[in-house]
Write an enzyme that holds these catalytic residues in place. Structure first.
Site, PDB file in Angstrom:
ATOM      1  N   HIS A  23       0.484   6.316  -7.636  1.00 56.95           N
ATOM      2  CA  HIS A  23       0.298   6.913  -6.308  1.00 56.95           C
ATOM      3  C   HIS A  23       1.310   8.000  -6.029  1.00 56.95           C
ATOM      4  CE1 HIS A  23       3.224   3.602  -5.781  1.00 56.95           C
ATOM      5  NE2 HIS A  23       3.795   4.414  -4.893  1.00 56.95           N
ATOM      6  N   ARG A  57       7.370  11.892   9.745  1.00 60.23           N
ATOM      7  CA  ARG A  57       6.652  10.689   9.320  1.00 60.23           C
ATOM      8  C   ARG A  57       7.675   9.579   9.094  1.00 60.23           C
ATOM      9  NH1 ARG A  57       5.368   8.144   4.164  1.00 60.23           N
ATOM     10  NH2 ARG A  57       3.126   8.104   3.684  1.00 60.23           N
TER      11      ARG A  57
HETATM   12  O1  LIG Z   1       5.819   6.165   2.148  1.00 60.03           O
HETATM   13  C1  LIG Z   1       4.809   6.005   1.469  1.00 60.03           C
HETATM   14  O2  LIG Z   1       3.677   6.135   1.908  1.00 60.03           O
HETATM   15  C2  LIG Z   1       4.947   5.658   0.010  1.00 60.03           C
HETATM   16  C3  LIG Z   1       6.332   5.503  -0.447  1.00 60.03           C
HETATM   17  C4  LIG Z   1       6.378   5.105  -1.873  1.00 60.03           C
HETATM   18  O3  LIG Z   1       5.532   5.349  -2.652  1.00 60.03           O
HETATM   19  C5  LIG Z   1       7.539   4.362  -2.351  1.00 60.03           C
HETATM   20  O4  LIG Z   1       8.457   4.105  -1.578  1.00 60.03           O
HETATM   21  O5  LIG Z   1       7.554   4.005  -3.533  1.00 60.03           O
HETATM   22 FE   LIG Z   2       5.811   4.183  -4.451  1.00 58.17          FE
END
Ligand SMILES: O=C(O)CCC(=O)C(=O)O
Ligand SMILES: [Fe+2]
Length: 658
Positions: free
Chosen positions: A627, A637
């Site tokens: 992701h 955010r």
């Molecule tokens: O903040 C997010 O939406 C994802 C953060 C993320 O992928 C992580 O902290 O590994």
């Molecule tokens: Fe992540």
């Protein structure tokens, strides 16, 4: 951005530590009243105040798992320094290399580790012994380079092999590499293994924390590369691109060949490159792998996995280049042509036109012709295939256009206007969990991803956001991503991190209340229970793990790699201990900020989760859930990453005040 780079965690395991929150007030007088930290006023306590590496003797192969050696040697043999001050990405790569048993945090290591004596057997520090040995195919037996660590172990062997075998292959390869790639062609210069710098990853440390030593390769921009020749991906047709390669067991388990002379070992990379190598490079013209670019016949990189100009990516490729043996029995390309020796590979040329010239030794004219032809070919490729390459050049956020659709082609898994009770999509688990100890009742057997708006209310999310705002207002990164870890106290400040608890001591109670912390604990507890329920595991078998942290993202440009939150990554690879990741969103997509959607990157499409206050996204942390987060375009955010491990040793405690 790496919560692992917590400034000064208390030594000892979080589980056994009597007090989670360190308060050494004597040496760090608390300022009063509570004011935001400024660079002029704060007193950071970074163990990362890197002392210069203690020169040690080269670590011998016999003694160390080559993987580990790779990582350690990347810091020029300074085992003690490497381990002690290892930035988060290095730890991750050690952990990755060793698979398990490596301390998750530098603070758990003795602060002064023994030097490696010059000639005697090195007395390595703790983590070395915790690494199980993993067989690495010997150079002689393997014609394929098995990725960076294998190649590095070649470099390690050079002095010995050279002495013993005179003009041995390893020695030739080494000389050639030095001559062409590292700019240190001076006769008699000590052999110097390539410095590998782990890639940024989503939470890599600032590049300046790992200073390069000596002249590094002169890197050409990726645009000089050309599309990959057909890779020999050890992947079954129809297999998902993240499904891993089928290759030899051992460290090369996931080895995938990008060409017949260059394989990568996704399980051995470091930092951001490891994400790159983690399947993506390996994907033959599918998914993000479509953006793969070859710098040489046997050397590919993935510009979409970090900056394409990142030397780390490149160096890895250089290390990949290894000649096959010459002679009648030597392997051949399909065309029937013999593999070239390293000296005629184009990698070094691309690596360093300048340094190659400097250190040039007389070459046979055929080699020169070949080089000229290759250069010409590249020129033609650049002209003819210009458009292709151009269209694959990384965009501003490091994602090549076209490879990862920005909009439109993506599916929305969770729209910000939806109020989802429970949404869950099951997907096959990756093999990532197989290389870790399994814990019954917890280690994922069922994998997937879910989104729910029914666990945390919007009001609770707002309260939590105010906690985050309060804490983060005391510091903040110069770039677009700041973190606050209430467990360790890590807080972004400028280009670094400070320890909030250390700095404020008892004054911390003027910032947070026990009520705040109680809410935070309650929220994470409920999320944990929901995850357990959905995945059919026992909540009591899950352990909150680190890093668990607040994030604040805005559209300010990145100032260090900590700020580069948008890189595609796999949490289990990036953080090691994660088995289940959850994200609690504290602000609304499209109302509070634009961009910043969470994106699951699947082979066929991207699936986005649009953040919404109170929304919890959760998923198994393996590479089935690659992701990234889109760059925030405007606004701010807020989110909390709450992570769980099945390994009690990786458990951390909830934060408490006082
Ligand atoms: O903040 C997010 O939406 C994802 C953060 C993320 O992928 C992580 O902290 O590994
Ligand atoms: Fe992540």
């Amino acid at each position: 951005h790496p919560p692992q780079s917590h400034p000064s965690p208390a030594p000892g395991s979080a589980l056994t530590r009597p007090r989670l929150i360190p308060h050494p007030p004597q040496s760090h007088p608390s300022p009063a009243p509570v004011t935001p930290l400024t660079r002029s006023s704060h007193t950071p306590h970074p163990p990362q105040a890197h002392p210069s590496p203690t020169p040690g003797s080269p670590l011998t192969r016999r003694r160390f798992a080559p993987h580990l050696l790779q990582v350690l040697r990347a810091r020029r043999g300074a085992l003690q320094v490497q381990v002690h001050q290892a930035p988060p990405h290095a730890l991750a790569s050690i952990a990755l290399a060793c698979r398990r048993g490596v301390p998750a945090h530098p603070a758990r290591l003795p602060l002064s580790l023994p030097r490696c004596p010059g000639t005697a057997r090195p007395r390595p520090a703790v983590p070395v012994f915790r690494c199980p040995r993993v067989p690495v195919p010997s150079l002689r037996r393997s014609r394929l380079c098995a990725g960076s660590s294998h190649s590095l172990s070649v470099a390690e062997r050079v002095p010995q092999a050279g002495r013993r075998a005179g003009q041995g292959e390893a020695r030739r390869a080494h000389r050639s590499r030095r001559r062409r790639c590292d700019g240190s062609a001076a006769a008699g210069a000590a052999p110097r293994p390539r410095q590998r710098r782990a890639g940024p990853g989503p939470r890599g440390p600032p590049a300046q924390q790992v200073p390069a030593r000596g002249p590094g390769p002169h890197l050409l921009p990726l645009s000089r590369g050309r599309p990959c020749p057909g890779p020999v991906a050890l992947r079954l047709p129809g297999e998902p691109w993240w499904g891993g390669g089928r290759a030899a067991p051992g460290p090369g388990e996931n080895r995938v060949c990008l060409s017949r002379v260059c394989c990568v070992c996704p399980d051995q990379g470091a930092g951001g490159t490891r994400v790159c190598l983690y399947r993506v490079c390996c994907a033959p013209n599918q998914g993000p792998g479509g953006t793969r670019v070859c710098l040489s016949r046997g050397c590919c990189v993935c510009p979409d996995q970090g900056s394409g100009r990142d030397p780390r990516v490149f160096v890895l490729c250089v290390l990949c280049s290894k000649p096959g043996p010459r002679g009648p029995g030597a392997p051949r390309y399909r065309s029937g042509r013999a593999f070239p020796a390293l000296t005629s590979l184009t990698g070094p040329v691309l690596c360093s036109l300048r340094s190659a010239r400097k250190g040039r030794v007389p070459q046979d004219p055929r080699g020169r012709w070949l080089k000229a032809a290759i250069l010409l070919l590249l020129l033609f490729a650049a002209a003819g295939g210009g458009f292709v390459i151009w269209s694959r050049l990384p965009t501003q956020d490091g994602i090549p256009e076209g490879a990862i659709p920005e909009d439109g082609v993506t599916e929305v898994l969770a729209h910000h206007n939806d109020n989802l009770r429970d949404k869950f999509v099951e997907i096959p688990c990756s093999e990532d969990y197989d290389s870790h100890k399994r814990f019954a009742g917890c280690t994922p057997r069922k994998c997937g991803r879910g989104v729910t708006d029914a666990v945390i209310t919007r009001e609770e999310a707002e309260r939590i956001r105010r906690i985050a705002e309060r804490g983060l207002s005391l510091g903040g990164s110069d770039g677009g991503a700041s973190i606050l870890d209430l467990h360790s106290g890590a807080l972004s400040l400028g280009k670094h991190f400070v320890n909030l608890y250390r700095y404020f001591g008892d004054k911390i109670q003027d910032i947070f209340t026990e009520e705040d912390f109680a809410l935070y604990r309650d929220v994470r507890q409920r999320i944990q229970q929901r995850i357990a329920q959905v995945f059919g595991i026992s909540s009591s078998a899950m352990y909150l793990t680190k890093p668990t942290f607040f994030s604040r993202m805005n559209s300010t440009g990145a100032k260090t790699t900590h700020d580069e939150y948008w890189h595609p990554h796999v949490d289990k690879v990036t953080y090691g201990s994660f088995d289940y990741t959850s994200l609690l969103y504290l602000s609304d997509y499209s109302k509070d900020f634009g961009g910043g959607r969470f994106v699951f990157m699947d082979a066929d499409s991207n699936k986005t989760v649009e953040p919404r206050a109170g929304r919890v996204a959760f998923f198994t942390s393996g590479s089935e859930n690659l992701h990234r987060v889109e760059k925030v375009q405007w606004g701010t955010r807020f989110a909390v990453t709450i992570s769980f491990s099945c390994d009690p040793e990786h458990g951390i405690r909830d934060p408490f005040l006082g």
